[in-house]
Design a protein around this motif. Sequence first.
Motif, PDB file in Angstrom:
ATOM      1  N   ILE A  46      34.298  43.273  51.815  1.00  0.00           N
ATOM      2  CA  ILE A  46      33.881  43.955  50.578  1.00  0.00           C
ATOM      3  C   ILE A  46      35.101  44.398  49.763  1.00  0.00           C
ATOM      4  O   ILE A  46      35.074  44.364  48.533  1.00  0.00           O
ATOM      5  CB  ILE A  46      32.888  45.127  50.866  1.00  0.00           C
ATOM      6  N   LEU A  47      36.195  44.759  50.436  1.00  0.00           N
ATOM      7  CA  LEU A  47      37.440  45.067  49.717  1.00  0.00           C
ATOM      8  C   LEU A  47      37.914  43.827  48.950  1.00  0.00           C
ATOM      9  O   LEU A  47      38.344  43.918  47.787  1.00  0.00           O
ATOM     10  CB  LEU A  47      38.516  45.539  50.712  1.00  0.00           C
ATOM     11  N   THR A  48      37.829  42.668  49.603  1.00  0.00           N
ATOM     12  CA  THR A  48      38.263  41.413  48.969  1.00  0.00           C
ATOM     13  C   THR A  48      37.404  41.107  47.746  1.00  0.00           C
ATOM     14  O   THR A  48      37.917  40.694  46.692  1.00  0.00           O
ATOM     15  CB  THR A  48      38.185  40.258  50.003  1.00  0.00           C
ATOM     16  N   GLN A  49      36.097  41.341  47.842  1.00  0.00           N
ATOM     17  CA  GLN A  49      35.227  41.113  46.677  1.00  0.00           C
ATOM     18  C   GLN A  49      35.492  42.136  45.578  1.00  0.00           C
ATOM     19  O   GLN A  49      35.476  41.798  44.391  1.00  0.00           O
ATOM     20  CB  GLN A  49      33.758  41.155  47.102  1.00  0.00           C
ATOM     21  N   ASN A  50      35.738  43.374  45.971  1.00  0.00           N
ATOM     22  CA  ASN A  50      36.058  44.410  44.980  1.00  0.00           C
ATOM     23  C   ASN A  50      37.241  43.949  44.118  1.00  0.00           C
ATOM     24  O   ASN A  50      37.204  44.021  42.877  1.00  0.00           O
ATOM     25  CB  ASN A  50      36.382  45.715  45.734  1.00  0.00           C
ATOM     26  N   ILE A  51      38.269  43.426  44.798  1.00  0.00           N
ATOM     27  CA  ILE A  51      39.470  42.973  44.086  1.00  0.00           C
ATOM     28  C   ILE A  51      39.174  41.699  43.291  1.00  0.00           C
ATOM     29  O   ILE A  51      39.616  41.548  42.148  1.00  0.00           O
ATOM     30  CB  ILE A  51      40.628  42.814  45.092  1.00  0.00           C
ATOM     31  N   HIS A  52      38.402  40.806  43.857  1.00  0.00           N
ATOM     32  CA  HIS A  52      37.975  39.581  43.152  1.00  0.00           C
ATOM     33  C   HIS A  52      37.296  39.938  41.822  1.00  0.00           C
ATOM     34  O   HIS A  52      37.549  39.317  40.789  1.00  0.00           O
ATOM     35  CB  HIS A  52      37.016  38.818  44.065  1.00  0.00           C
ATOM     36  N   TRP A  53      36.452  40.962  41.849  1.00  0.00           N
ATOM     37  CA  TRP A  53      35.698  41.342  40.651  1.00  0.00           C
ATOM     38  C   TRP A  53      36.529  42.159  39.670  1.00  0.00           C
ATOM     39  O   TRP A  53      36.358  42.034  38.460  1.00  0.00           O
ATOM     40  CB  TRP A  53      34.467  42.184  41.048  1.00  0.00           C
ATOM     41  N   ASN A  54      37.381  43.040  40.182  1.00  0.00           N
ATOM     42  CA  ASN A  54      37.950  44.084  39.330  1.00  0.00           C
ATOM     43  C   ASN A  54      39.422  43.943  39.005  1.00  0.00           C
ATOM     44  O   ASN A  54      39.956  44.750  38.235  1.00  0.00           O
ATOM     45  CB  ASN A  54      37.693  45.463  39.969  1.00  0.00           C
ATOM     46  N   ILE A  55      40.107  42.964  39.589  1.00  0.00           N
ATOM     47  CA  ILE A  55      41.545  42.846  39.304  1.00  0.00           C
ATOM     48  C   ILE A  55      41.765  42.545  37.824  1.00  0.00           C
ATOM     49  O   ILE A  55      40.995  41.793  37.207  1.00  0.00           O
ATOM     50  CB  ILE A  55      42.221  41.779  40.199  1.00  0.00           C
ATOM     51  N   THR A  56      42.804  43.161  37.270  1.00  0.00           N
ATOM     52  CA  THR A  56      43.205  42.886  35.885  1.00  0.00           C
ATOM     53  C   THR A  56      44.708  42.621  35.875  1.00  0.00           C
ATOM     54  O   THR A  56      45.405  42.934  36.843  1.00  0.00           O
ATOM     55  CB  THR A  56      42.909  44.090  34.955  1.00  0.00           C
ATOM     56  N   GLY A  57      45.182  42.066  34.776  1.00  0.00           N
ATOM     57  CA  GLY A  57      46.618  41.848  34.624  1.00  0.00           C
ATOM     58  C   GLY A  57      46.988  40.385  34.736  1.00  0.00           C
ATOM     59  O   GLY A  57      46.119  39.514  34.876  1.00  0.00           O
ATOM     60  N   PRO A  58      48.314  40.129  34.696  1.00  0.00           N
ATOM     61  CA  PRO A  58      48.791  38.735  34.611  1.00  0.00           C
ATOM     62  C   PRO A  58      48.433  37.881  35.835  1.00  0.00           C
ATOM     63  O   PRO A  58      48.390  36.659  35.729  1.00  0.00           O
ATOM     64  CB  PRO A  58      50.315  38.883  34.470  1.00  0.00           C
ATOM     65  N   LEU A  59      48.177  38.520  36.977  1.00  0.00           N
ATOM     66  CA  LEU A  59      47.850  37.745  38.184  1.00  0.00           C
ATOM     67  C   LEU A  59      46.353  37.529  38.343  1.00  0.00           C
ATOM     68  O   LEU A  59      45.890  37.044  39.381  1.00  0.00           O
ATOM     69  CB  LEU A  59      48.420  38.440  39.427  1.00  0.00           C
ATOM     70  N   LEU A  87      42.218  33.219  44.795  1.00  0.00           N
ATOM     71  CA  LEU A  87      42.600  33.399  46.203  1.00  0.00           C
ATOM     72  C   LEU A  87      41.584  34.275  46.937  1.00  0.00           C
ATOM     73  O   LEU A  87      41.204  33.976  48.077  1.00  0.00           O
ATOM     74  CB  LEU A  87      44.003  34.024  46.289  1.00  0.00           C
ATOM     75  N   THR A  88      41.136  35.345  46.286  1.00  0.00           N
ATOM     76  CA  THR A  88      40.191  36.243  46.960  1.00  0.00           C
ATOM     77  C   THR A  88      38.840  35.549  47.183  1.00  0.00           C
ATOM     78  O   THR A  88      38.161  35.848  48.161  1.00  0.00           O
ATOM     79  CB  THR A  88      40.001  37.558  46.186  1.00  0.00           C
ATOM     80  N   GLU A  89      38.474  34.625  46.313  1.00  0.00           N
ATOM     81  CA  GLU A  89      37.227  33.897  46.563  1.00  0.00           C
ATOM     82  C   GLU A  89      37.352  33.033  47.824  1.00  0.00           C
ATOM     83  O   GLU A  89      36.434  32.985  48.657  1.00  0.00           O
ATOM     84  CB  GLU A  89      36.825  33.033  45.366  1.00  0.00           C
ATOM     85  N   GLU A  90      38.510  32.376  47.972  1.00  0.00           N
ATOM     86  CA  GLU A  90      38.746  31.611  49.213  1.00  0.00           C
ATOM     87  C   GLU A  90      38.688  32.535  50.424  1.00  0.00           C
ATOM     88  O   GLU A  90      38.100  32.199  51.452  1.00  0.00           O
ATOM     89  CB  GLU A  90      40.125  30.928  49.163  1.00  0.00           C
ATOM     90  N   HIS A  91      39.317  33.704  50.274  1.00  0.00           N
ATOM     91  CA  HIS A  91      39.360  34.653  51.406  1.00  0.00           C
ATOM     92  C   HIS A  91      37.971  35.167  51.772  1.00  0.00           C
ATOM     93  O   HIS A  91      37.608  35.195  52.946  1.00  0.00           O
ATOM     94  CB  HIS A  91      40.270  35.845  51.065  1.00  0.00           C
ATOM     95  N   TYR A  92      37.189  35.582  50.765  1.00  0.00           N
ATOM     96  CA  TYR A  92      35.897  36.165  51.151  1.00  0.00           C
ATOM     97  C   TYR A  92      34.916  35.107  51.660  1.00  0.00           C
ATOM     98  O   TYR A  92      34.047  35.415  52.483  1.00  0.00           O
ATOM     99  CB  TYR A  92      35.310  37.080  50.066  1.00  0.00           C
TER     100      TYR A  92
END
Length: 152
Positions: A28-41, A48-53
Motif C-alpha cells: 500500500i505504501l508503494t501504491q500511495n507513492i505510485h498515485w501521489n508522487i510529484t516532481g521531475p521523477l 517503477l512502483t507499478e512494477e513493484h506493486y
Amino acid sequence: MPHSMMTKQNDIAAALKPVLAETYQLYILTQNIHWNITGPLFHSVHTLTEEHYTELATAIDEIAERIRALGTKAPGNFAAYQELGTINNCDEEASGNEMIKALSAAHAAVAANIKPLISRAADSGDEVTADVLISRVSVHEKAQWMLNAMVT
Ligand SMILES: [Fe+2]
C-alpha cells in the motif's frame, strides 16, 4: 505427523505472519507513492512502483498460501496487518525525494526482518519456506538499489 514437527510448522507459520503483514504494508505504501508522487521523477517512479506493486501482490499471495500450507490460517485484514507489521506509510504530501527514500527504507526494513527467518526455517527443515524468504530478500535488495539510484 509427529507433534514436534507440527510445533515447528506452527512456529514458522507464526513467523511468516509479520512477513505477510509487512509485505502488505509495503504494497500500500508503494501504491500511495505510485498515485501521489510529484516532481521531475514522476514518470520513472510511477512506472517503477507499478512494477513493484504488481510483484508484491503475487508475493502476498505466495506468503499467505505458504502459511496455509503449514496448516495455519493466514491473517487477511488490515487490523491484523497493523498489529503484526512495523512498516509505516508516508504522507501523501511528501516530496518526491522523501517518498523515494521512505520506500527504499521500507524495503530495507522488510528485508532485515525476513533475514533471520531464513536460517530459522532452514534449521527446522523447512527449506521451502527458506527458499520463499530468500527470493523475497533478493527482490527487496534489488528495489532498494533502483530507488537509491534515483536520489542523491
Ligand atoms: Fe496505475
